[in-house]
Design an enzyme around this catalytic site. Structure first.
Site, short mmCIF file in Angstrom:
data_model
loop_
_atom_site.label_atom_id
_atom_site.label_comp_id
_atom_site.label_asym_id
_atom_site.label_seq_id
_atom_site.Cartn_x
_atom_site.Cartn_y
_atom_site.Cartn_z
N ASP A 1 -8.53 8.02 -3.99
CA ASP A 1 -9.45 7.17 -3.23
C ASP A 1 -10.78 7.14 -3.96
O ASP A 1 -11.51 8.14 -3.96
CB ASP A 1 -9.64 7.70 -1.81
CG ASP A 1 -8.43 7.46 -0.91
OD1 ASP A 1 -7.34 7.19 -1.44
OD2 ASP A 1 -8.59 7.57 0.32
N LYS B 1 -6.81 0.49 4.39
CA LYS B 1 -7.03 1.78 5.03
C LYS B 1 -8.32 1.73 5.84
O LYS B 1 -9.38 1.40 5.30
CB LYS B 1 -7.10 2.90 3.98
CG LYS B 1 -7.42 4.29 4.59
CD LYS B 1 -7.36 5.37 3.55
CE LYS B 1 -7.81 6.72 4.09
NZ LYS B 1 -7.72 7.80 3.09
N LYS C 1 -10.19 0.14 1.25
CA LYS C 1 -10.51 1.09 2.31
C LYS C 1 -11.92 0.82 2.82
O LYS C 1 -12.81 0.49 2.04
CB LYS C 1 -10.38 2.51 1.74
CG LYS C 1 -10.79 3.66 2.66
CD LYS C 1 -10.55 4.99 1.96
CE LYS C 1 -11.14 6.17 2.73
NZ LYS C 1 -10.92 7.45 2.04
#
Length: 344
Positions: free
Chosen positions: A213, A304, A275
């Site tokens: 991430d 996400k 995300k």
């Protein structure tokens, strides 16, 4: 959202040449809502005034339709707009490399990216496979990470998300399970050099990370230096292959236009997910942001939601909005039907 301005602005940013003066004026309808152009250098993409530097019906046929359309209600038009812009971004940013033929940059293989079939989520416990069980506090100790990983094993969470220094510990505890470790990269500001982020990603994978991430370079995005934004993401994607990469946008800092551009460039660079938040910014995930991100990336890139998800009700709202992964430190409370006071 002002479509024609957004399409023109993204086209200008992609066409900016190294060392040139700032772009010709392209004012948004609300001048106070956007920052001025940056003169930061970027790869030589197209001479000013050339056909490649213009947003036109011929160069972006589907994007032109979307920009000139009557409203933003047609999801197919928006999806095609992103496809056109993402493809053009990829070509312009790669064509300048000597001897390289422009072509598609395929996302790394990895988990499902499509929307969740909500009829399969019948109880709080059914949320577990969509949750990234998270501990990113700077004061986290090795024993805290061990506890986190043991909880993930017990409840069947999708992943454990930790800082890179703790990846090896998480990987050791999770060995032999379906739960995998995630390392965050360039966290939480995203202001590191692309080479530094790529190095951190490689080292995290060597330590056992099976997803990455990374945090977007928010400053470069706001300065309209889309070449740098793309380069930053692509460097981590390439360093991480075949491990999938999620790009954290920090949506609370962005306008809707910037969110669309960030999602477009993430998709063009081969990210597997976009995300919402780090959990350390001014705000977390919202249903509106998740829905917009899903409309932009379609089903070929995952979404996400992270930041502020504290209950099963919060989690269900995000899944309905289009998320297929949830980042939370309140994971145990969520699958137990409780509400946590945790920030992340």
């Amino acid at each position: 959202m002002h479509r024609e301005w957004l399409a023109g602005r993204l086209g200008q940013g992609l066409a900016r040449n190294r060392g040139e003066e700032k772009d010709e004026e392209c004012e948004p309808p609300d001048k106070g809502h956007h920052e001025a152009d940056s003169t930061a250098p970027s790869p030589p993409l197209a001479p000013r005034g050339s056909d490649d530097a213009r947003f036109s019906r011929e160069r972006f046929p589907r994007a032109w339709k979307w920009a000139k359309g009557p409203g933003m209600s047609d999801s197919e038009d928006l999806f095609h707009f992103v496809e056109d812009i993402a493809n053009q971004a990829r070509r312009r940013l790669e064509a300048w490399k000597e001897g390289q033929t422009p072509g598609a940059r395929a996302p790394a293989s990895g988990p499902s990216t499509a929307r969740v079939a909500m009829e399969t989520v019948r109880s709080h416990a059914d949320l577990a496979p969509y949750i990234d069980h998270t501990l990113l506090k700077p004061e986290a100790r090795a024993e805290d990470v061990v506890k986190l990983a043991e909880e993930a094993r017990q409840y069947g969470f999708a992943t454990v998300c930790v800082n890179s220094t703790h990846v090896a510990t998480a990987a050791r505890v999770l060995a032999g399970t379906s739960t995998v470790p995630i390392a965050v990269v360039g966290f939480p500001l995203g202001a590191s050099l692309p080479s530094a982020k790529a190095f951190e990603a490689r080292e995290s994978i060597r330590a056992g990370a099976r997803e990455i991430d990374m945090v977007l370079n928010v400053g470069a995005l706001k300065a309209h230096d889309y070449a740098l934004v793309h380069q930053d993401i692509a460097a981590v994607v390439e360093a991480s292959r075949p491990v999938p990469v999620k790009v954290i946008l920090e949506t609370a800092l962005l306008t809707d236009e910037e969110k669309v551009i960030a999602c477009s460039l993430s998709k063009a660079a081969g990210a597997a997910f976009v995300k919402t938040s780090t959990g350390f910014g001014p705000g977390g995930a919202t249903e509106a942001d998740v829905a917009l991100m899903r409309r932009v990336v379609g089903d070929t890139v995952g979404v996400k939601a992270s930041g502020g998800i504290r209950s099963a009700e919060d989690a269900m709202k995000m899944l309905r909005a289009g998320a297929n992964r949830l980042g939370a430190s309140a994971s145990v409370a969520i699958v137990s039907g409780q509400t946590s006071s945790s920030k992340y």
